[in-house]
Design a protein around this motif. Structure first.
Motif, PDB file in Angstrom:
ATOM      1  N   ALA A  67       5.358   4.706 -10.352  1.00 20.42           N
ATOM      2  CA  ALA A  67       5.512   5.836 -11.542  1.00 20.42           C
ATOM      3  C   ALA A  67       4.243   6.376 -11.781  1.00 20.42           C
ATOM      4  CB  ALA A  67       5.946   4.992 -12.657  1.00 20.42           C
ATOM      5  N   THR A  68       3.285   5.686 -11.399  1.00 22.09           N
ATOM      6  CA  THR A  68       1.601   6.459 -11.651  1.00 22.09           C
ATOM      7  C   THR A  68       1.315   7.380 -10.642  1.00 22.09           C
ATOM      8  OG1 THR A  68       0.662   4.706 -10.345  1.00 22.09           O
ATOM      9  CG2 THR A  68       1.078   4.055 -12.685  1.00 22.09           C
ATOM     10  N   VAL A  69       2.184   7.635  -9.698  1.00 19.32           N
ATOM     11  CA  VAL A  69       1.563   8.474  -8.481  1.00 19.32           C
ATOM     12  C   VAL A  69       1.698   9.837  -9.006  1.00 19.32           C
ATOM     13  CG1 VAL A  69       2.615   9.432  -6.481  1.00 19.32           C
ATOM     14  CG2 VAL A  69       2.442   6.913  -6.477  1.00 19.32           C
TER      15      VAL A  69
ATOM     16  N   ARG B 171      -8.807   2.994  -8.606  1.00 19.46           N
ATOM     17  CA  ARG B 171      -8.045   2.918  -9.824  1.00 19.46           C
ATOM     18  C   ARG B 171      -6.685   3.402  -9.325  1.00 19.46           C
ATOM     19  NH1 ARG B 171     -12.687   5.373 -11.735  1.00 19.46           N
ATOM     20  NH2 ARG B 171     -11.838   7.443 -11.537  1.00 19.46           N
ATOM     21  N   ALA B 172      -6.347   4.062  -8.360  1.00 22.59           N
ATOM     22  CA  ALA B 172      -4.717   4.538  -8.036  1.00 22.59           C
ATOM     23  C   ALA B 172      -4.224   3.336  -7.512  1.00 22.59           C
ATOM     24  CB  ALA B 172      -4.953   5.607  -7.058  1.00 22.59           C
ATOM     25  N   HIS B 173      -5.185   2.547  -6.681  1.00 28.49           N
ATOM     26  CA  HIS B 173      -4.531   1.636  -5.963  1.00 28.49           C
ATOM     27  C   HIS B 173      -4.199   0.434  -6.755  1.00 28.49           C
ATOM     28  CE1 HIS B 173      -5.733   2.920  -1.839  1.00 28.49           C
ATOM     29  NE2 HIS B 173      -4.552   3.248  -1.885  1.00 28.49           N
TER      30      HIS B 173
ATOM     31  N   LEU C 185      -1.110   1.185  -8.570  1.00 26.40           N
ATOM     32  CA  LEU C 185       0.111   1.155  -7.649  1.00 26.40           C
ATOM     33  C   LEU C 185       0.612  -0.498  -7.466  1.00 26.40           C
ATOM     34  CD1 LEU C 185       1.817   2.788  -5.784  1.00 26.40           C
ATOM     35  CD2 LEU C 185       0.364   2.181  -3.959  1.00 26.40           C
ATOM     36  N   GLY C 186      -0.586  -1.199  -7.608  1.00 29.08           N
ATOM     37  CA  GLY C 186      -0.113  -2.926  -7.469  1.00 29.08           C
ATOM     38  C   GLY C 186      -0.741  -3.465  -6.334  1.00 29.08           C
ATOM     39  N   VAL C 187      -1.751  -2.850  -5.751  1.00 26.73           N
ATOM     40  CA  VAL C 187      -2.402  -3.463  -4.247  1.00 26.73           C
ATOM     41  C   VAL C 187      -3.038  -4.431  -5.000  1.00 26.73           C
ATOM     42  CG1 VAL C 187      -4.016  -2.964  -2.506  1.00 26.73           C
ATOM     43  CG2 VAL C 187      -2.677  -1.211  -3.206  1.00 26.73           C
TER      44      VAL C 187
ATOM     45  N   ARG D   7       0.761  -1.135   0.165  1.00 25.81           N
ATOM     46  CA  ARG D   7       0.136  -0.139   0.095  1.00 25.81           C
ATOM     47  C   ARG D   7       0.934   1.364  -0.030  1.00 25.81           C
ATOM     48  NH1 ARG D   7      -4.579   2.181   4.290  1.00 25.81           N
ATOM     49  NH2 ARG D   7      -5.271   4.007   2.757  1.00 25.81           N
ATOM     50  N   LEU D   8       2.095   1.182   0.580  1.00 25.56           N
ATOM     51  CA  LEU D   8       2.758   2.360   0.600  1.00 25.56           C
ATOM     52  C   LEU D   8       3.718   2.162  -0.890  1.00 25.56           C
ATOM     53  CD1 LEU D   8       4.167   2.011   4.102  1.00 25.56           C
ATOM     54  CD2 LEU D   8       2.808   4.076   2.984  1.00 25.56           C
ATOM     55  N   GLY D   9       3.493   1.423  -1.564  1.00 27.33           N
ATOM     56  CA  GLY D   9       4.290   1.223  -3.000  1.00 27.33           C
ATOM     57  C   GLY D   9       5.696   0.786  -2.908  1.00 27.33           C
ATOM     58  N   LEU D  10       6.017   0.016  -2.033  1.00 25.91           N
ATOM     59  CA  LEU D  10       7.363  -0.284  -1.656  1.00 25.91           C
ATOM     60  C   LEU D  10       7.350  -1.884  -1.807  1.00 25.91           C
ATOM     61  CD1 LEU D  10       7.861   1.817   1.337  1.00 25.91           C
ATOM     62  CD2 LEU D  10       8.647   2.400  -0.974  1.00 25.91           C
TER      63      LEU D  10
END
Length: 477
Positions: free
Chosen positions: A418-420, A467-469, A472-474, A341-344
Motif C-alpha cells: 500500500a505504501t508503493v 525507507r521504502a524497503h 514494504l516489509g523487507v 523484495r517484490l512485495g509478495l
C-alpha cells in the motif's frame, strides 16, 4: 565527553588474551577532514552527540573512547586467499578500536581500515586510499538499503597523505575508515589456531563465540557442532541476500568471512548490470573463482575449512553434516527474500513458490534486463501502469516475461505494498543500482573538482530506498 546514556562499552575481545591480537598505535596523520559521518548509527551506539572536534579526535587520532579499549588491537588470523592457504595474514592496515552494545544489547565492534602499519602489514603502508574509503561507504549504504546484513560505515576521514598505488592513478588521496560490525572473528581466526596446534586457545575462542554471538549453540549436545550450525545458517542467509541484491563481493577469502553472517570488507565489489552468473568483480580474479554465480559454492568451501578447523574439538563427520545444510537454507532464503523484495506473500505449496522464483530469474537472465529494474517495476505484483511506464515495457511484453508476470499477479501482495503509491522512491524514474559507472562518476567529481555533492546525493537516494524497503516489509537482520 558527551556520550548518551545508552553508550554501553564492553571491550570483551581483549579477554581472549594476547595470543589473539597485538597492541598497536594508530598512524599520525598530517590532516583530518571529515567526509562522512553516519549519524543514524552513531546515535544507536550512544555517540551521536559528539561534535566534529571530538569525532576527529576519536576516529581520526583514535583517542580511546570512555571505559573502552585503552590501546587498539590488531587481530591475528590466517586464511585461504583464492583457496591457497596463507599463514602471513592478520590486521595489516586496521585494528579493533572499541567494542560497545547497541539498543538491542548486541555487541558491536568499531574497527578501522587505513589506520597505519601493524606487525601484519608485510611491508605495505597500512593506508587506505580515499577512493577505497568512498567505495566502501557506497557499498555498505547500498547493501543496507537493500536489506542485507552488512557492516556499517560509521566514519570516513580524509587524512592528507599522497599514496602510491599500482592499480589507480598515483599519487592519490588517503583516508581512514571506521566500520561498525557485529564481529571481526573470521573463519581465518579459527584456521590460525588449528594450524598452530593451539587447541586450548581454539577451545577458548569457541566458548567466546558461543557466549558472545551464538548462545543457542550451547543447548546442543555438541556445542561445537552447534556453533557451526549457527554459522552455516547465517552465512547461507547472507549469501542469499547477495543473490537477491545482485551483489558480487569480489574477494571471498576465508579471512573475509566472519562467523556472524555479516557482509564486510569491500574491495573490488560490484552490483550486477544484469543477471550474469559469470560476472566477476575483481580484475585480478582471472579464473572467475568468485564470480556471482559461484558465490554460494565458494561459501560452502569456506565453511568446510571452518569445519576442518573445529575438528579437533568435535567429530569431523558431524561437522561436515552441518555444512551440508547450507544449500537448503540458501535456496529457501533466496525464494522468500525475492518475493518479499517484490512485495509478495510466499504462495503455497512451497514448490509453487520455488518454481515462480526460478522462472523470475530465468527471465532476468534471458532478457538481459538491468538487474535492479524488475524489483522496481514489478513491485506489488506487476501493476500494468508501472510496466507500461517503464523503459523496459517492451521487454516485459516479450516471451521471456509474459508467463512470469501472470504468475506474479496471481500472488497476494504484502500489506506494505500500500505504501508503493505514496513513497517517493517508488515514484522515481529509475531504481538505485550503484553500478560501477555510477561509482566512478561519483569518484571523478571528487578527484577532479573536490565536489562531494554527487556522493551525498547518492547517500540520500539510497537512504530513501532503504525507507521504502522497510515500509514494504523487507526484513533486516
Amino acid at each position: 565527553m558527551p556520550v548518551s546514556s545508552h553508550y554501553t562499552p564492553d571491550s570483551r575481545h581483549e579477554q581472549l588474551g594476547p595470543a589473539f591480537y597485538d597492541a598497536v598505535e594508530a598512524a599520525p596523520f598530517p590532516d583530518l577532514r571529515l567526509r562522512f559521518r553516519n549519524q543514524h548509527w552513531a546515535e544507536r551506539i550512544g555517540l551521536g552527540a559528539l561534535d566534529e572536534t571530538e569525532w576527529l579526535a576519536h576516529f581520526g587520532r583514535f583517542e580511546p573512547l570512555p571505559d573502552n579499549l585503552a590501546t587498539p588491537l590488531a587481530l591475528r588470523y590466517h586464511g585461504h586467499q583464492f583457496q591457497t592457504y596463507n599463514p602471513e595474514l592478520g590486521d595489516g592496515r586496521g585494528f579493533l578500536f572499541a567494542q560497545l552494545r547497541d539498543e538491542r544489547n548486541r555487541l558491536l565492534d568499531l574497527g578501522t581500515k587505513g589506520s597505519g602499519r601493524t606487525p601484519w602489514s608485510r611491508g605495505a603502508d597500512g593506508r587506505l586510499t580515499l577512493k577505497g574509503g568512498v567505495r566502501e561507504v557506497l557499498a555498505t549504504e547500498m547493501l543496507e538499503a537493500l536489506g542485507c546484513y552488512t557492516s556499517k560505515s560509521l566514519s570516513l576521514i580524509e587524512t592528507g597523505e599522497d599514496l602510491l598505488r599500482h592499480d589507480e592513478p598515483s599519487p592519490t588521496r588517503s583516508s581512514v575508515l571506521v566500520r561498525l560490525s557485529h564481529s571481526h572473528v573470521r573463519i581465518g581466526t579459527f584456521q590460525r589456531l588449528e594450524r598452530l596446534g593451539q587447541r586450548d586457545e581454539l577451545r577458548r575462542l569457541v566458548d567466546y563465540c558461543i557466549e558472545t554471538y551464538w548462545p543457542e549453540a550451547a543447548d546442543e549436545p555438541d556445542p561445537v557442532a552447534g556453533l557451526l550450525r549457527c554459522v552455516v545458517r547465517a552465512t547461507a542467509d547472507m549469501t542469499a541476500e547477495w543473490w537477491v541484491a545482485g551483489f558480487v563481493h569480489g574477494v571471498l577469502n576465508t579471512d573475509n568471512v566472519v562467523i556472524t553472517g555479516e557482509s564486510f570488507d569491500y574491495g573490488p565489489w560490484r552490483f550486477l548490470p544484469h543477471l550474469d552468473p559469470y560476472f566477476t568483480a575483481a580484475y585480478f580474479d582471472h579464473m572467475r573463482l568468485y564470480a556471482f554465480g559461484r558465490q554460494p559454492g565458494v561459501m560452502v568451501w569456506n565453511l568446510e575449512q571452518l569445519a576442518r578447523s573445529l575438528a579437533p574439538l568435535s567429530q569431523a563427520a558431524k561437522l561436515q553434516g552441518r555444512v551440508g545444510a547450507f544449500e537448503t537454507r540458501f535456496d529457501e532464503a533466496v525464494v522468500t527474500r525475492t518475493l518479499t523484495r517484490l512485495g509478495l506473500q510466499t504462495p503455497e505449496p512451497w514448490s509453487e513458490a520455488r518454481a515462480l522464483v526460478g522462472h523470475f530469474y530465468e527471465a532476468m537472465e534471458a532478457s538481459h534486463i538491468p538487474f535492479q529494474r524488475p524489483f522496481f517495476d514489478l513491485v506489488g505484483g506487476a501493476a500494468p501502469e508501472r510496466l507500461e511506464a517503464s523503459p523496459e515495457a517492451s521487454t516485459y511484453r516479450s516471451a521471456h516475461w509474459s508467463g512470469v508476470i501472470d504468475e506474479l499477479r496471481a500472488c497476494d501482495p504484502l500489506p506494505g505494498v500500500a505504501t508503493v503509491g505514496e513513497a517517493a522512491y517508488w515514484q522515481s524514474p529509475e531504481p538505485m543500482a550503484m553500478r560501477v559507472d555510477e561509482v566512478e562518476a561519483i569518484w571523478k567529481a571528487i578527484a577532479d573538482d573536490d565536489n562531494w555533492e554527487p556522493f551525498t546525493d547518492a547517500i540520500d537516494a539510497m537512504r530513501m530506498m532503504a525507507r521504502a524497503h522497510r515500509d514494504l516489509g523487507v526484513a533486516w537482520r
